[in-house]
Design an enzyme around this catalytic site. Sequence first.
Site, PDB file in Angstrom:
ATOM      1  N   SER B  38       0.790  -1.220   0.000  1.00 53.13           N
ATOM      2  CA  SER B  38       0.000   0.000   0.000  1.00 53.13           C
ATOM      3  C   SER B  38       0.827   1.278   0.000  1.00 53.13           C
ATOM      4  CB  SER B  38      -0.912  -0.001   1.232  1.00 53.13           C
ATOM      5  OG  SER B  38      -1.996   0.883   1.027  1.00 53.13           O
ATOM      6  N   CYS B  42       1.191   6.485  -6.919  1.00 52.06           N
ATOM      7  CA  CYS B  42       0.918   7.703  -7.682  1.00 52.06           C
ATOM      8  C   CYS B  42       1.814   8.862  -7.242  1.00 52.06           C
ATOM      9  CB  CYS B  42      -0.540   8.122  -7.528  1.00 52.06           C
ATOM     10  SG  CYS B  42      -1.697   6.868  -8.065  1.00 52.06           S
ATOM     11  N   THR B 273     -13.234 -14.622 -11.175  1.00 51.51           N
ATOM     12  CA  THR B 273     -12.555 -15.145 -12.367  1.00 51.51           C
ATOM     13  C   THR B 273     -13.297 -16.395 -12.840  1.00 51.51           C
ATOM     14  OG1 THR B 273     -11.127 -16.668 -11.163  1.00 51.51           O
ATOM     15  CG2 THR B 273     -10.348 -14.392 -11.368  1.00 51.51           C
ATOM     16  N   ALA B 280     -10.345 -11.536  -8.923  1.00 50.00           N
ATOM     17  CA  ALA B 280      -9.196 -10.728  -9.359  1.00 50.00           C
ATOM     18  C   ALA B 280      -9.636  -9.272  -9.474  1.00 50.00           C
ATOM     19  CB  ALA B 280      -8.650 -11.247 -10.684  1.00 50.00           C
ATOM     20  N   ASP B 283      -5.304  -3.445 -11.780  1.00 48.46           N
ATOM     21  CA  ASP B 283      -4.748  -3.210 -13.121  1.00 48.46           C
ATOM     22  C   ASP B 283      -4.625  -4.474 -13.954  1.00 48.46           C
ATOM     23  OD1 ASP B 283      -4.503  -0.728 -12.034  1.00 48.46           O
ATOM     24  OD2 ASP B 283      -2.323  -0.577 -12.220  1.00 48.46           O
ATOM     25  N   LYS B 433     -23.357  30.949 -15.568  1.00 46.89           N
ATOM     26  CA  LYS B 433     -23.487  29.858 -16.539  1.00 46.89           C
ATOM     27  C   LYS B 433     -22.123  29.197 -16.609  1.00 46.89           C
ATOM     28  CE  LYS B 433     -26.803  32.614 -19.148  1.00 46.89           C
ATOM     29  NZ  LYS B 433     -26.840  33.682 -20.180  1.00 46.89           N
TER      30      LYS B 433
END
Lengths: 560, 560
Positions: B38, B42, B273, B280, B283, B433
């Site tokens: 973990s 990113c 799966t 699963a 990615d 707007k």
Amino acid sequence: MKIVIIGGVAGGASAAAKARRLSEDAEIILFERGEQISFANCGLPYHIGGDIQDRDALLIQTPEKMHHRFNIDVRVETEITDINPAKKTVVAKHTLTGEEYEETYDRLILSPGAAPFIPPIEGIESPEVMTLRNMSDMDRILATLDNTHTRRAAVIGGGFIGLEMAEALVHRNLSVSLIEQAPQVMAPLDAEMAEPLHDTLRQQNVDLRLNTGVKRFTLEDRGITLTLMDDSLLKVDLVILAIGVRPETTLATSAGLEIGKTGGIAVNRRMETSEQDIFAVGDAVEINEFVSGDPALIPLAGPANRQGRIAAINALGGKAEYRGSQGTAVCKLFDLTVASTGLNEKALKRQGTAYEKVYIHANNHAGYYPGASKINFKLLFSSEGKVLGAQATGLSGVDKRIDVIATAIQADLSVYDLEEVELTYAPPYGSAKDVVNYAGFVAANVLNKSMTQLYSENLPDALEDPQAILLDVRNPDEITQSGAIPGSINIPLDSLRQNLQQLPKNKTIIVYCAVGLRGYLACRVLGQNGYNTRNLAGGYYMWQQSKHCRPVSNTERKVA
Amino acid sequence: MKIVIIGGVAGGASAAAKARRLSEDAEIILFERGEQISFANCGLPYHIGGDIQDRDALLIQTPEKMHHRFNIDVRVETEITDINPAKKTVVAKHTLTGEEYEETYDRLILSPGAAPFIPPIEGIESPEVMTLRNMSDMDRILATLDNTHTRRAAVIGGGFIGLEMAEALVHRNLSVSLIEQAPQVMAPLDAEMAEPLHDTLRQQNVDLRLNTGVKRFTLEDRGITLTLMDDSLLKVDLVILAIGVRPETTLATSAGLEIGKTGGIAVNRRMETSEQDIFAVGDAVEINEFVSGDPALIPLAGPANRQGRIAAINALGGKAEYRGSQGTAVCKLFDLTVASTGLNEKALKRQGTAYEKVYIHANNHAGYYPGASKINFKLLFSSEGKVLGAQATGLSGVDKRIDVIATAIQADLSVYDLEEVELTYAPPYGSAKDVVNYAGFVAANVLNKSMTQLYSENLPDALEDPQAILLDVRNPDEITQSGAIPGSINIPLDSLRQNLQQLPKNKTIIVYCAVGLRGYLACRVLGQNGYNTRNLAGGYYMWQQSKHCRPVSNTERKVA
């Protein structure tokens, strides 16, 4: 087709432009009492505060530009003094020359707006007591500020304009008192959510006076003295009165148009009034609040613009319906952003609508990326999961989350949908599980009973029960740093499983942590071990935020 | 119940935590090949670039914390080398000691992730050619950067990681070349929307090489030489390979799990799966793209987390279904934000799905409030008005608008709904707007035929028609400043009504302005006066933005 529009700001200007786009042939006359049409009324406080330096930047549309681009016959400084629906005529009067004339119409669109409410307080008519609605009001305030003797100001009313004006005056280096009759500023928020605004105001040295109002204004040789409800005196050089607006309905009333029970001009979803071929839009009309469907006054620029478009479409024979207003709104208060959409808890209570609520206190973006700050977020929802409203404050990313909820409300999404909403994520912008997703998770946990919440306002009562144990699952250093709720015992979450024997099973364990997440995890551990648990919603943070608006527990009283 | 999870980042860690919240009794074992679970993958480029200074900040969850809080048996540096679905066992191997053992499971959750794609290019195995997937990769890159000889870098691939790494390396004062085989960076965008990214890269002195790739890497005494497709040479000290990722399916394949046609592990909406009791997530799996329903690989952190939760719920006998991924994504590139959601035009063309598109180029907030900047926004929608996707770039407010569209797509809102969405408005945050409303207005105008658009890529063909007149309705000073489309005549919008006699009625008038709004107004004027009109979508701005990806007109050729 001859379309006459009364009022040249927001709704009126939008209606005029839309009407022209729909029809090159229509004769379109736009009457405006003031000097300007379509000025940036939302920008006025920012010009006063100096953020917007160029006054002309506020003139979005001039009568000349409106004429050249849209071929609109714009008549400024012209007041409509009478409407005759039977004859389909209006009486126009030039405000300077006094010249009067009649004008016929095929369709009439009223966009008179709303005027600042001026309550009957002694001395309120003094020129030092000012309101802010248009460019002239702004110029008058600026002239007073340019006087070097103007050093102290009182702002009456803690709504959008009151807060924006308080900030503007602080930017102008005035000493500012903000007086609000309610126990909180920013009425669209619930009281416990307004605390960050109070904190911000005080940090900016605004003298915040809640729960009080003005009894009397007394003009002095220089300046004006305010006598407050508790007879305390406040001497200032300038007063900004910003306690709300009232729909301008004089003309509509005299023309016999139906007025709604909220005091706004009654219209249907086509923006038609009770009289044929007369439409009304903007701050002066009573619309339906989107979530409840109840009649309401929601004086905001976005809805006014949309209503203007819709009235124009229908005036020209088209078909368009207004869906109602959600009251989505945002306000900047120094570094803080506050925003809300839909119904708040106060409104739900007033309506007698059943609701649940959750609090999220989470980062605007990944905590490990520089500049992360907390968003304090409240979500209201029905027992079926329907999203009813949301409120948030924070330094950054607040408007984004409320916009997502506003869209979710428009789409009738549920809290289960909020769990799944796939929002943008990269460390500078959000988290893989966004604030909105978290709100959905917690709300779903409440509804599917994987957690039972206890609200801070109910904690004192709950603690009266001798069977209740208040369990703080934070780490000892957090307690040292920020204190704890009186009467709680401490077992940190990470050692809870090893210390279950400390907790008798026949008791109700009221769990809390900092903001509610670890409390939830503790409830999961305890619940599956046979305990009856409740998690304090929003944790210690919301307990503190609510201290000015919840009952005080006996233990707190004893400790104090 | 014994749950075994393979892979301890995003999806795997989410699954483990959720499983524990659902069941205190379950035995949960989390296997992770690397040292860490973990971690903030990113965040890696931001630590390399120096924005995130503290390396430990990236360690969101440690094996110890995961164990204490969630009672998870975390086994790092342990690779699963085999799965036996019949016996319901896995073979675990410690990566350092080589020790092997068997572990049984009741439910198995695979979260192996995706690995950087490494194409078979000569010399690509050189240690100077690095990829960035985990903390060790990051440390390796940092060690190279700490070498004072490291001055030049090449980034291969202009996707999220490529762009973030290009920025990081510029922050580290390296001279950076970015090499991308496609004619544009950031594949989720359509080509004409990617120009602002190219501009930003060039402004930051990134040597941007589009439409080319690397033929060969040649190791030098010091550094490495890249031979590009056109045989040009590029000598650098460091290469970051970021041309995409491929699902890690070795283990799944050897266990006999079904692989989808996109190359990801096949799963149903319950994340199951083809083998019983094996799930699963993340990615490595093939999911359904939300808008089209087509199978797709969408390796993003948000979806991985959600899938992890869903797999855990189902593994424990609950009922949860994954709705599919929209591909909502955002990336910071220096001061620019780029974001997108749903399908882009390239994908729609590939699928053969009919679509319409509109471009909005409007301010992030009220233009008169300081700091306003443009958002360049593209909306894709079906002829029934269904929102299919959106893309945007700009300095501020981009993620907010894409989040609103992402929510709208989730809720199956139409462009007519976007017209009505009630978003937060105050001058520092938006406009009465909003960009999103405008996109709805223009899309609705297209669908209800109050305007016919012409796209820039079709302008050359349209101008071949001798009956076509290209009319520029901007003001002369704009043309002086920014130029005009070759072959156009100029009649400013505000004097169009007075100059209609200049335009013969039997011609098709192709109108354009700066961004499309005045062009629309001109089309309304002309259309109602009997002209056949088309408005250039996105105006002169999008015509310029698309110049690298549209055909060149004969007139342009002549003029050039």
